[in-house]
Design a protein around this motif. Structure first.
Motif, PDB file in Angstrom:
ATOM      1  N   GLY A   1       0.312  -1.348  -0.557  1.00 51.02           N
ATOM      2  CA  GLY A   1       0.146   0.050  -0.173  1.00 51.02           C
ATOM      3  C   GLY A   1       1.134   1.232  -0.628  1.00 51.02           C
ATOM      4  N   HIS A   2       1.922   1.798   0.690  1.00 51.68           N
ATOM      5  CA  HIS A   2       2.865   2.303   0.619  1.00 51.68           C
ATOM      6  C   HIS A   2       4.272   2.607   0.920  1.00 51.68           C
ATOM      7  CE1 HIS A   2      -0.747   3.807   2.490  1.00 51.68           C
ATOM      8  NE2 HIS A   2      -0.856   2.579   2.937  1.00 51.68           N
ATOM      9  N   GLY A   3       4.406   1.397   0.263  1.00 51.64           N
ATOM     10  CA  GLY A   3       6.470   1.058  -0.522  1.00 51.64           C
ATOM     11  C   GLY A   3       6.652   1.007   0.815  1.00 51.64           C
ATOM     12  N   LEU A   4       6.966   0.690   1.684  1.00 50.05           N
ATOM     13  CA  LEU A   4       7.260   0.876   3.469  1.00 50.05           C
ATOM     14  C   LEU A   4       7.729  -0.178   3.969  1.00 50.05           C
ATOM     15  CD1 LEU A   4       5.597   3.868   4.840  1.00 50.05           C
ATOM     16  CD2 LEU A   4       8.243   3.855   4.244  1.00 50.05           C
ATOM     17  N   SER A   5       8.898  -0.191   4.242  1.00 50.89           N
ATOM     18  CA  SER A   5       8.437  -2.182   5.448  1.00 50.89           C
ATOM     19  C   SER A   5       8.621  -0.852   6.437  1.00 50.89           C
ATOM     20  CB  SER A   5      10.532  -2.573   5.309  1.00 50.89           C
ATOM     21  OG  SER A   5      11.335  -0.993   6.229  1.00 50.89           O
ATOM     22  N   VAL A   6       8.284  -2.315   7.416  1.00 56.06           N
ATOM     23  CA  VAL A   6       7.737  -2.257   8.994  1.00 56.06           C
ATOM     24  C   VAL A   6       8.917  -1.607   9.465  1.00 56.06           C
ATOM     25  CG1 VAL A   6       7.025  -3.249  11.162  1.00 56.06           C
ATOM     26  CG2 VAL A   6       6.397  -4.178   9.285  1.00 56.06           C
ATOM     27  N   ARG A   7      10.308  -2.044   9.547  1.00 52.88           N
ATOM     28  CA  ARG A   7      10.944  -0.839  10.381  1.00 52.88           C
ATOM     29  C   ARG A   7      11.137   0.671   9.289  1.00 52.88           C
ATOM     30  NH1 ARG A   7      12.479  -3.805  14.473  1.00 52.88           N
ATOM     31  NH2 ARG A   7      13.561  -5.747  14.032  1.00 52.88           N
ATOM     32  N   GLU A   8      10.756   0.955   8.765  1.00 51.52           N
ATOM     33  CA  GLU A   8      10.645   2.124   8.052  1.00 51.52           C
ATOM     34  C   GLU A   8       9.311   3.080   8.807  1.00 51.52           C
ATOM     35  OE1 GLU A   8      12.666   1.560   2.815  1.00 51.52           O
ATOM     36  OE2 GLU A   8      10.649   0.936   3.605  1.00 51.52           O
ATOM     37  N   TYR A   9       8.376   2.105   8.738  1.00 49.16           N
ATOM     38  CA  TYR A   9       7.274   2.640   9.141  1.00 49.16           C
ATOM     39  C   TYR A   9       7.275   3.255  10.447  1.00 49.16           C
ATOM     40  CZ  TYR A   9       2.470   3.243  11.878  1.00 49.16           C
ATOM     41  OH  TYR A   9       1.405   3.807  11.937  1.00 49.16           O
ATOM     42  N   SER A  10       8.209   2.252  11.414  1.00 49.29           N
ATOM     43  CA  SER A  10       8.426   2.460  12.746  1.00 49.29           C
ATOM     44  C   SER A  10       9.556   3.549  13.493  1.00 49.29           C
ATOM     45  CB  SER A  10       9.339   1.420  13.407  1.00 49.29           C
ATOM     46  OG  SER A  10       8.361   0.215  13.513  1.00 49.29           O
ATOM     47  N   LEU A  11      10.154   3.653  11.988  1.00 48.65           N
ATOM     48  CA  LEU A  11      10.844   4.877  12.490  1.00 48.65           C
ATOM     49  C   LEU A  11      10.413   6.207  12.036  1.00 48.65           C
ATOM     50  CD1 LEU A  11      14.456   5.997  12.312  1.00 48.65           C
ATOM     51  CD2 LEU A  11      14.382   5.500  10.358  1.00 48.65           C
ATOM     52  N   LEU A  12       9.725   6.355  10.605  1.00 48.03           N
ATOM     53  CA  LEU A  12       9.245   7.343  10.355  1.00 48.03           C
ATOM     54  C   LEU A  12       7.779   7.926  11.961  1.00 48.03           C
ATOM     55  CD1 LEU A  12       8.257   6.904   6.668  1.00 48.03           C
ATOM     56  CD2 LEU A  12       9.702   8.421   7.660  1.00 48.03           C
ATOM     57  N   ASP A  13       7.240   6.689  12.591  1.00 45.77           N
ATOM     58  CA  ASP A  13       6.706   6.828  13.970  1.00 45.77           C
ATOM     59  C   ASP A  13       7.110   6.872  14.487  1.00 45.77           C
ATOM     60  OD1 ASP A  13       3.815   6.866  14.924  1.00 45.77           O
ATOM     61  OD2 ASP A  13       4.879   5.219  16.389  1.00 45.77           O
ATOM     62  N   VAL A  14       7.970   7.080  14.835  1.00 43.73           N
ATOM     63  CA  VAL A  14       8.534   7.142  16.410  1.00 43.73           C
ATOM     64  C   VAL A  14       9.562   8.845  16.458  1.00 43.73           C
ATOM     65  CG1 VAL A  14      11.464   6.855  17.494  1.00 43.73           C
ATOM     66  CG2 VAL A  14       9.638   5.101  17.000  1.00 43.73           C
ATOM     67  N   LEU A  15      10.096   8.827  14.821  1.00 34.48           N
ATOM     68  CA  LEU A  15      10.569  10.179  14.836  1.00 34.48           C
ATOM     69  C   LEU A  15       9.205  11.411  14.638  1.00 34.48           C
ATOM     70  CD1 LEU A  15      13.499   9.449  12.238  1.00 34.48           C
ATOM     71  CD2 LEU A  15      13.503   9.776  15.260  1.00 34.48           C
ATOM     72  N   SER A  16       8.593  11.300  14.028  1.00 33.46           N
ATOM     73  CA  SER A  16       7.108  12.014  14.295  1.00 33.46           C
ATOM     74  C   SER A  16       6.445  12.395  15.503  1.00 33.46           C
ATOM     75  CB  SER A  16       5.543  11.389  13.368  1.00 33.46           C
ATOM     76  OG  SER A  16       5.157  10.203  14.027  1.00 33.46           O
ATOM     77  N   ARG A  17       7.106  11.443  15.994  1.00 27.16           N
ATOM     78  CA  ARG A  17       6.163  12.222  17.836  1.00 27.16           C
ATOM     79  C   ARG A  17       7.992  12.744  18.583  1.00 27.16           C
ATOM     80  NH1 ARG A  17       2.608   8.605  18.471  1.00 27.16           N
ATOM     81  NH2 ARG A  17       1.866   6.743  17.217  1.00 27.16           N
ATOM     82  N   GLN A  18       8.481  13.639  17.707  1.00 23.95           N
ATOM     83  CA  GLN A  18       9.488  14.530  19.076  1.00 23.95           C
ATOM     84  C   GLN A  18       9.099  15.117  18.622  1.00 23.95           C
ATOM     85  OE1 GLN A  18      13.807  13.371  17.523  1.00 23.95           O
ATOM     86  NE2 GLN A  18      12.508  13.996  14.946  1.00 23.95           N
ATOM     87  N   HIS A  19       9.207  16.868  19.172  1.00 19.89           N
ATOM     88  CA  HIS A  19       9.016  17.850  19.317  1.00 19.89           C
ATOM     89  C   HIS A  19      10.265  18.565  19.658  1.00 19.89           C
ATOM     90  CE1 HIS A  19       9.936  17.957  22.992  1.00 19.89           C
ATOM     91  NE2 HIS A  19       8.980  16.522  24.209  1.00 19.89           N
ATOM     92  N   ASN A  20       9.944  19.709  19.205  1.00 18.32           N
ATOM     93  CA  ASN A  20      10.564  20.995  19.398  1.00 18.32           C
ATOM     94  C   ASN A  20      10.957  21.186  20.925  1.00 18.32           C
ATOM     95  OD1 ASN A  20      11.753  21.381  16.609  1.00 18.32           O
ATOM     96  ND2 ASN A  20      10.037  22.820  16.259  1.00 18.32           N
ATOM     97  N   GLY A  21      12.264  21.855  21.510  1.00 13.93           N
ATOM     98  CA  GLY A  21      12.488  21.961  22.486  1.00 13.93           C
ATOM     99  C   GLY A  21      13.186  21.316  23.539  1.00 13.93           C
ATOM    100  N   PRO A  22      14.026  21.556  24.493  1.00 11.20           N
ATOM    101  CA  PRO A  22      14.744  20.845  25.236  1.00 11.20           C
ATOM    102  C   PRO A  22      14.467  19.069  25.721  1.00 11.20           C
ATOM    103  CG  PRO A  22      14.243  22.871  26.856  1.00 11.20           C
ATOM    104  CD  PRO A  22      13.182  22.975  25.566  1.00 11.20           C
ATOM    105  N   GLY A  23      14.850  18.200  25.182  1.00  9.49           N
ATOM    106  CA  GLY A  23      14.433  17.137  25.372  1.00  9.49           C
ATOM    107  C   GLY A  23      13.504  16.261  24.146  1.00  9.49           C
ATOM    108  N   GLY A  24      13.266  17.531  23.035  1.00  7.62           N
ATOM    109  CA  GLY A  24      12.467  16.988  22.071  1.00  7.62           C
ATOM    110  C   GLY A  24      12.857  16.474  20.463  1.00  7.62           C
ATOM    111  N   HIS A  25      14.431  16.334  20.627  1.00  6.69           N
ATOM    112  CA  HIS A  25      15.054  15.597  19.905  1.00  6.69           C
ATOM    113  C   HIS A  25      15.953  14.039  19.630  1.00  6.69           C
ATOM    114  CE1 HIS A  25      13.972  19.058  17.120  1.00  6.69           C
ATOM    115  NE2 HIS A  25      14.560  19.931  17.713  1.00  6.69           N
ATOM    116  N   LEU A  26      15.675  12.728  19.326  1.00  3.19           N
ATOM    117  CA  LEU A  26      16.510  11.689  19.677  1.00  3.19           C
ATOM    118  C   LEU A  26      17.273  11.917  18.615  1.00  3.19           C
ATOM    119  CD1 LEU A  26      13.376   9.187  19.160  1.00  3.19           C
ATOM    120  CD2 LEU A  26      14.097  10.469  20.994  1.00  3.19           C
TER     121      LEU A  26
END
Length: 155
Positions: free
Chosen positions: A36-61
């Protein structure tokens, strides 16, 4: 404890059942995301984890934190990030306060792809759990998964 100890055997059987459930779920989601999207489970997981970051202190991984979150080695995570960066879905940049630190962020294209893939992931997960629940050996594990009240990416 010996190799024929009933407690060890039960523990081993439980682990095999858990591994089987994980494999069935991952395979179902992998097929759905790839087709459906040309993504692997790992790619999806990575995008999902990174999309949950926020700007500011402690907001980046940092890359090590990303590797821990997607359960990959740092080198495998770096290769995965590079593939998604080459596709325009991620970008990397240096930390303002520590020039040795490298952060990764999802691009607008990555967020758009992720938004489209989330319902596919969720539907495939539900279907895999429903199918596994019909197997008497896996049903207790499915119930345990469904009863978990864990905040997203708390682990």
């Amino acid at each position: 404890m010996t190799a024929t100890d009933p407690a060890l055997t039960a523990l081993s059987q439980g682990w095999c059942a858990l591994s089987l459930l994980h494999g069935k779920i991952e395979a179902r989601i992998e097929r759905a995301l790839q087709s459906g999207h040309g993504l692997s489970v790992r790619e999806y997981s990575l995008l999902d984890v990174l999309s949950r970051q926020h700007n500011g202190p402690g907001g980046h991984l940092q890359m090590k934190q990303v590797a821990d979150a997607v359960v990959l080695s740092q080198s495998a995570t770096t290769r995965l990030v590079t593939r998604l960066e080459d596709r325009g879905l991620l970008t990397r940049y240096l930390c303002d306060t520590d020039r040795r630190g490298i952060y990764t962020d999802v691009t607008e294209a990555g967020l758009t792809l992720l938004a489209g893939a989330r319902p596919t992931n969720d539907k495939a997960l539900r279907a895999a759990l429903d199918e596994a629940a019909r197997n008497p050996e896996l049903a207790p594990l499915v119930r345990a998964v469904e009863e978990l009240k864990v905040p997203a990416r708390a682990a």
